[in-house]
Enzyme design. Sequence first.
Site, PDB file in Angstrom:
ATOM      1  N   ASP A 220      10.829  38.667  53.041  1.00 37.38           N
ATOM      2  CA  ASP A 220      11.094  37.589  54.001  1.00 37.38           C
ATOM      3  C   ASP A 220      12.286  37.935  54.873  1.00 37.38           C
ATOM      4  O   ASP A 220      13.414  38.077  54.378  1.00 37.38           O
ATOM      5  CB  ASP A 220      11.360  36.291  53.210  1.00 37.38           C
ATOM      6  CG  ASP A 220      11.536  35.070  54.100  1.00 37.38           C
ATOM      7  OD1 ASP A 220      11.388  35.185  55.328  1.00 37.38           O
ATOM      8  OD2 ASP A 220      11.823  33.992  53.535  1.00 37.38           O
TER       9      ASP A 220
ATOM     10  N   MET B 236      16.170  26.897  49.875  1.00 37.56           N
ATOM     11  CA  MET B 236      17.527  27.403  50.108  1.00 37.56           C
ATOM     12  C   MET B 236      18.435  26.187  49.977  1.00 37.56           C
ATOM     13  O   MET B 236      18.982  25.670  50.970  1.00 37.56           O
ATOM     14  CB  MET B 236      17.611  28.048  51.500  1.00 37.56           C
ATOM     15  CG  MET B 236      16.929  29.396  51.561  1.00 37.56           C
ATOM     16  SD  MET B 236      16.516  29.917  53.240  1.00 37.56           S
ATOM     17  CE  MET B 236      14.936  29.124  53.442  1.00 37.56           C
TER      18      MET B 236
ATOM     19  N   ASP C   7      10.300  26.787  54.772  1.00 33.82           N
ATOM     20  CA  ASP C   7      11.721  27.047  54.522  1.00 33.82           C
ATOM     21  C   ASP C   7      12.520  25.755  54.431  1.00 33.82           C
ATOM     22  O   ASP C   7      12.614  25.003  55.404  1.00 33.82           O
ATOM     23  CB  ASP C   7      12.297  27.906  55.655  1.00 33.82           C
ATOM     24  CG  ASP C   7      11.798  29.341  55.576  1.00 33.82           C
ATOM     25  OD1 ASP C   7      12.000  29.982  54.530  1.00 33.82           O
ATOM     26  OD2 ASP C   7      11.195  29.816  56.562  1.00 33.82           O
TER      27      ASP C   7
ATOM     28  N   MET D 176      14.836  38.884  50.143  1.00 36.18           N
ATOM     29  CA  MET D 176      15.274  38.559  51.501  1.00 36.18           C
ATOM     30  C   MET D 176      15.695  39.860  52.189  1.00 36.18           C
ATOM     31  O   MET D 176      16.506  40.618  51.650  1.00 36.18           O
ATOM     32  CB  MET D 176      16.486  37.616  51.484  1.00 36.18           C
ATOM     33  CG  MET D 176      16.228  36.207  50.992  1.00 36.18           C
ATOM     34  SD  MET D 176      14.954  35.302  51.863  1.00 36.18           S
ATOM     35  CE  MET D 176      15.604  35.244  53.535  1.00 36.18           C
TER      36      MET D 176
ATOM     37  N   HIS E 185       4.420  29.487  54.776  1.00 36.58           N
ATOM     38  CA  HIS E 185       5.775  29.638  54.222  1.00 36.58           C
ATOM     39  C   HIS E 185       6.652  28.513  54.777  1.00 36.58           C
ATOM     40  O   HIS E 185       6.780  28.334  55.990  1.00 36.58           O
ATOM     41  CB  HIS E 185       6.342  31.009  54.579  1.00 36.58           C
ATOM     42  CG  HIS E 185       7.672  31.295  53.965  1.00 36.58           C
ATOM     43  ND1 HIS E 185       7.822  31.691  52.654  1.00 36.58           N
ATOM     44  CD2 HIS E 185       8.930  31.229  54.484  1.00 36.58           C
ATOM     45  CE1 HIS E 185       9.109  31.873  52.393  1.00 36.58           C
ATOM     46  NE2 HIS E 185       9.808  31.587  53.484  1.00 36.58           N
TER      47      HIS E 185
ATOM     48  N   SER F 269       6.105  31.890  58.541  1.00 37.86           N
ATOM     49  CA  SER F 269       7.183  30.921  58.272  1.00 37.86           C
ATOM     50  C   SER F 269       7.182  29.886  59.393  1.00 37.86           C
ATOM     51  O   SER F 269       7.398  30.224  60.566  1.00 37.86           O
ATOM     52  CB  SER F 269       8.523  31.641  58.234  1.00 37.86           C
ATOM     53  OG  SER F 269       9.552  30.701  58.464  1.00 37.86           O
TER      54      SER F 269
ATOM     55  N   MET G  54      16.146  24.179  53.974  1.00 37.53           N
ATOM     56  CA  MET G  54      17.580  24.505  54.075  1.00 37.53           C
ATOM     57  C   MET G  54      18.389  23.218  54.056  1.00 37.53           C
ATOM     58  O   MET G  54      18.005  22.231  54.684  1.00 37.53           O
ATOM     59  CB  MET G  54      17.852  25.259  55.375  1.00 37.53           C
ATOM     60  CG  MET G  54      17.019  26.523  55.517  1.00 37.53           C
ATOM     61  SD  MET G  54      17.450  27.405  57.009  1.00 37.53           S
ATOM     62  CE  MET G  54      16.228  28.726  56.992  1.00 37.53           C
TER      63      MET G  54
END
Length: 224
Positions: free
Chosen positions: A177, A70, A36, A139, A34, A9, A38
């Site tokens: 994750d 997310m 992410d 998660m 990965h 990540s 947000m």
Amino acid sequence: MKDFLIAPSILSADFARLGEEVENVLAAGADVVHFDVMDNHYVPNLTIGPMVCKALRNHGINAPIDVHLMVKPVDRLIGDFIEAGASYITFHPEASEHIDRSLQLIKSAGCKAGLVFNPATPLHYMDYVMDKLDVVLLMSVNPGFGGQSFIPATLDKLREARAKIDASGLDIRLEIDGGVKADNIREITAAGADMFVAGSAIFNAPDYKTVIDQMRAEIAAAAK
Ligand SMILES: O=C(CO)[C@H](O)[C@H](O)COP(=O)(O)O
Ligand SMILES: [Fe+2]
């Protein structure tokens, strides 16, 4: 042996040197990047968007990019990430008004699609869309931040998800994750995961290859 994917990540990478960090972690043996995303709305943190994904592609990164959304709403960003070169796009079912539609949007562009389950989100969200899933992501921390501890109850949930996937006969990856480290990845593998996100465990280590090699050895030990 079945194939297992290690997906660092980049949340824990040095963002000031992101291209180089991604090159280094891939050279160290990572399979997937990965990514992410947000939005400071669905989760209490703000990170990166499609422009950064595109910048990595323009920088010459050819490895699969696993975009973990997310965000809420979900659909508006799907097209942008497909255009930016995403390989996988996963989202949280609670954040989408129409889960089946969001999955179709992702799949219609030839991208791999998946649902992400928070620690307290029940697995039944996948029941009627399994034919549209390439990946189920569990998660093992509450989403929003790197560097949190693995929630042990996720091991039972992994076993439950593995049983559902196997019973379906479909080719669906089971991704994990949050808080994944070399010292817990063996039991995580034994519980059924085959795709492993690890941020702080890799990017906070002095040598990426040493950690990734350790993780692979632990995975192989569990898979034997
Ligand atoms: O989705 C995430 C957080 O919401 C990250 O992918 C995850 O936390 C990875 O970081 P670490 O391995 O340090 O737990
Ligand atoms: Fe993630």
